[in-house]
Design a protein around this motif. Structure first.
Motif, short mmCIF file in Angstrom:
data_model
loop_
_atom_site.label_atom_id
_atom_site.label_comp_id
_atom_site.label_asym_id
_atom_site.label_seq_id
_atom_site.Cartn_x
_atom_site.Cartn_y
_atom_site.Cartn_z
N VAL A 64 0.84 -1.19 0.00
CA VAL A 64 0.00 0.00 0.00
C VAL A 64 0.88 1.24 0.00
O VAL A 64 1.82 1.35 0.80
CB VAL A 64 -0.93 0.02 1.23
CG1 VAL A 64 -1.83 1.27 1.22
CG2 VAL A 64 -1.78 -1.24 1.28
N GLU A 65 0.57 2.19 -0.88
CA GLU A 65 1.20 3.50 -0.85
C GLU A 65 0.43 4.37 0.14
O GLU A 65 -0.79 4.53 0.04
CB GLU A 65 1.15 4.16 -2.23
CG GLU A 65 1.69 5.59 -2.23
CD GLU A 65 1.34 6.36 -3.50
OE1 GLU A 65 2.06 7.31 -3.82
OE2 GLU A 65 0.32 6.02 -4.14
N ARG A 121 -3.35 3.72 -0.81
CA ARG A 121 -3.81 3.20 -2.09
C ARG A 121 -3.05 1.90 -2.39
O ARG A 121 -1.81 1.87 -2.32
CB ARG A 121 -3.61 4.22 -3.21
CG ARG A 121 -4.32 3.83 -4.51
CD ARG A 121 -4.06 4.86 -5.60
NE ARG A 121 -4.40 6.21 -5.21
CZ ARG A 121 -5.63 6.69 -5.18
NH1 ARG A 121 -6.65 5.93 -5.50
NH2 ARG A 121 -5.86 7.94 -4.82
N VAL A 136 -1.05 -0.80 -4.11
CA VAL A 136 -0.11 -0.88 -5.23
C VAL A 136 -0.05 -2.29 -5.78
O VAL A 136 0.03 -2.51 -6.99
CB VAL A 136 1.30 -0.44 -4.77
CG1 VAL A 136 2.33 -0.63 -5.88
CG2 VAL A 136 1.28 1.01 -4.29
N GLU A 137 -0.14 -3.26 -4.88
CA GLU A 137 -0.01 -4.67 -5.28
C GLU A 137 -0.86 -5.52 -4.35
O GLU A 137 -0.80 -5.35 -3.12
CB GLU A 137 1.47 -5.07 -5.18
CG GLU A 137 1.80 -6.49 -5.53
CD GLU A 137 3.28 -6.78 -5.32
OE1 GLU A 137 3.57 -7.90 -4.85
OE2 GLU A 137 4.11 -5.90 -5.61
N SER A 147 -5.13 -3.24 -7.37
CA SER A 147 -4.35 -2.01 -7.49
C SER A 147 -5.28 -0.82 -7.70
O SER A 147 -6.20 -0.87 -8.51
CB SER A 147 -3.37 -2.14 -8.65
OG SER A 147 -2.64 -0.95 -8.82
N GLY A 148 -5.03 0.23 -6.95
CA GLY A 148 -5.83 1.46 -7.06
C GLY A 148 -6.89 1.61 -5.99
O GLY A 148 -7.42 2.70 -5.79
N ARG A 162 5.34 3.52 2.30
CA ARG A 162 4.61 2.30 1.94
C ARG A 162 4.48 1.40 3.16
O ARG A 162 5.32 1.46 4.08
CB ARG A 162 5.34 1.53 0.82
CG ARG A 162 5.26 2.19 -0.55
CD ARG A 162 6.26 1.61 -1.52
NE ARG A 162 7.65 1.85 -1.14
CZ ARG A 162 8.28 3.01 -1.27
NH1 ARG A 162 7.64 4.05 -1.78
NH2 ARG A 162 9.54 3.15 -0.91
N ARG A 186 3.00 -2.82 4.21
CA ARG A 186 2.41 -4.10 3.80
C ARG A 186 1.37 -4.50 4.84
O ARG A 186 1.47 -4.15 6.02
CB ARG A 186 3.48 -5.19 3.70
CG ARG A 186 4.31 -5.15 2.42
CD ARG A 186 5.32 -6.28 2.40
NE ARG A 186 6.03 -6.37 1.14
CZ ARG A 186 5.67 -7.12 0.12
NH1 ARG A 186 4.57 -7.89 0.23
NH2 ARG A 186 6.37 -7.15 -0.99
#
Length: 350
Positions: A31-32, A69, A71-72, A81-82, A128, A130
């Motif tokens: 996650v960003e 948001r 990312v993966e 994603s998103g 970021r 996780r």
């Protein structure tokens, strides 16, 4: 990557550091970070009064009120994603206790839980993080600017759920709720009260600044003056300050069959003179209930996300009184008189 870290127990140790990427052991979802909310717990940790670092570390990454948001994300996680997500704070007792074993970690009986950004586990105040799917709560895309409010809203969502459970002990049709304190928790408690179509009164000592207007625009009433008079006809009182004198003034003051929920945490060292016999008499004869509520589990986060999705976005944006870029993180940790909710932004939002 950048992260706001602190050495728990050491005042003045907070810093914006360069730290390694989050470990895979934290979860498969990357996650960003968009924003981190700042609350009194963060200030206590920064002041050296509270908190603990992960085992084997002397520094803790701050941040328990998150918005990010994706990312993966792996297939089957329910995320892609998103997506906007908020991270749940508490992790269960590793034993686990009976409540943690069924997902009720907010009601842990052993006290051996950990909390991201608070106790024994790194938080979300980094570029970021996780996370595992069960701890990531999806947020409506329209909440990009205010989704950081999900975590504090989850606290009052739990309080309201438990108020409803207690109220079901008998025929009960509450109409009036008094919220003590117009900070973020109090204002969000008032929001959920209005969403339940209740007559909401918010009591606070402040007479100027943004708080009276925020209350009025909810369709609620803002009061100062006497707490006991304000609570006299209340079916529900939600105390959000933790100020010990206010807590004691509320008890035994509600309408018959009243419910008082305590969400604020009082500091020790304050002695008050109380007529315990009169308090006992009032509560017993009034069938009153007083209970404490803290933290939240997944269903409360989901209820919070739903409540915010239904709320007026412009009103929610006004709760966020300061948006501080991460490069100026120290400013967000310095309290101001007109603050409601300062946040630290790690990435730009539209």
């Amino acid at each position: 990557m950048r992260a706001i870290t602190v050495k728990p127990g050491l005042a003045g140790s907070v810093a914006l550091d360069d730290v390694p990427e989050p470990p895979a052991a934290d979860g498969p979802i990357v996650v960003e970070t968009l924003a981190i909310g700042v609350c009194g717990t963060d200030v206590e940790i920064v002041n050296g009064d509270y908190g603990s670092a992960p085992p084997g570390n002397d520094r803790l990454i701050l941040g328990h009120e998150s918005l990010g948001r994706v990312v993966e994300a792996p297939g089957g996680s329910g995320l892609q994603s998103g997506d906007l997500v908020v991270g749940i704070v508490r992790r269960p007792d590793p034993v686990p206790c009976p409540n943690c074993a069924v997902g009720e970690r907010d009601m842990c009986r052993h006290g051996r839980y950990t909390e991201r950004g608070i106790n024994g586990r790194n938080g979300y105040a980094s570029d970021r993080f996780r996370i595992r799917p069960e701890y990531a709560v999806k947020v409506d895309a329209g909440l990009e600017r205010v989704g950081v409010l999900v975590e504090p809203t989850s606290v009052v969502a739990k309080a309201w759920e438990h108020i409803g459970c207690i109220g079901s002990r008998a025929h009960w049709q509450p109409s009036r709720v008094v919220i003590i304190g117009a900070g973020p928790i109090g204002l969000l408690a008032a929001l959920l009260g209005r969403q339940r179509d209740l007559d909401v009164v918010v009591f606070d000592r402040v007479t100027d600044g943004p708080k009276p207007g925020l209350v009025a625009d909810l369709g609620a009433t803002y009061r100062t003056g006497s707490v006991s008079d304000t609570c006299a006809t209340a079916d529900i009182v939600i105390e959000c300050t933790g100020v010990s004198s206010l807590v004691m003034e509320v008890l035994g003051r509600t309408a018959p069959d009243g419910i008082v929920c305590l969400t604020g945490v009082s500091s020790g060292g304050r002695e008050l003179t109380v007529d315990a016999g009169e308090l006992n008499r009032a509560m017993v004869l009034g069938n009153d209930v007083v209970f404490g509520s803290v933290n939240a589990n997944r269903r409360h986060y989901e209820a919070a996300a739903d409540a915010l999705a239904q709320a007026d976005r412009s009103w929610l944006e006004r709760l966020i009184t300061r948006r501080v870029p991460v490069e100026q993180w120290a400013d967000a940790l310095t309290r101001r008189a007109d603050d409601v909710k300062p946040i630290i932004e790690f990435a730009a939002v539209t």
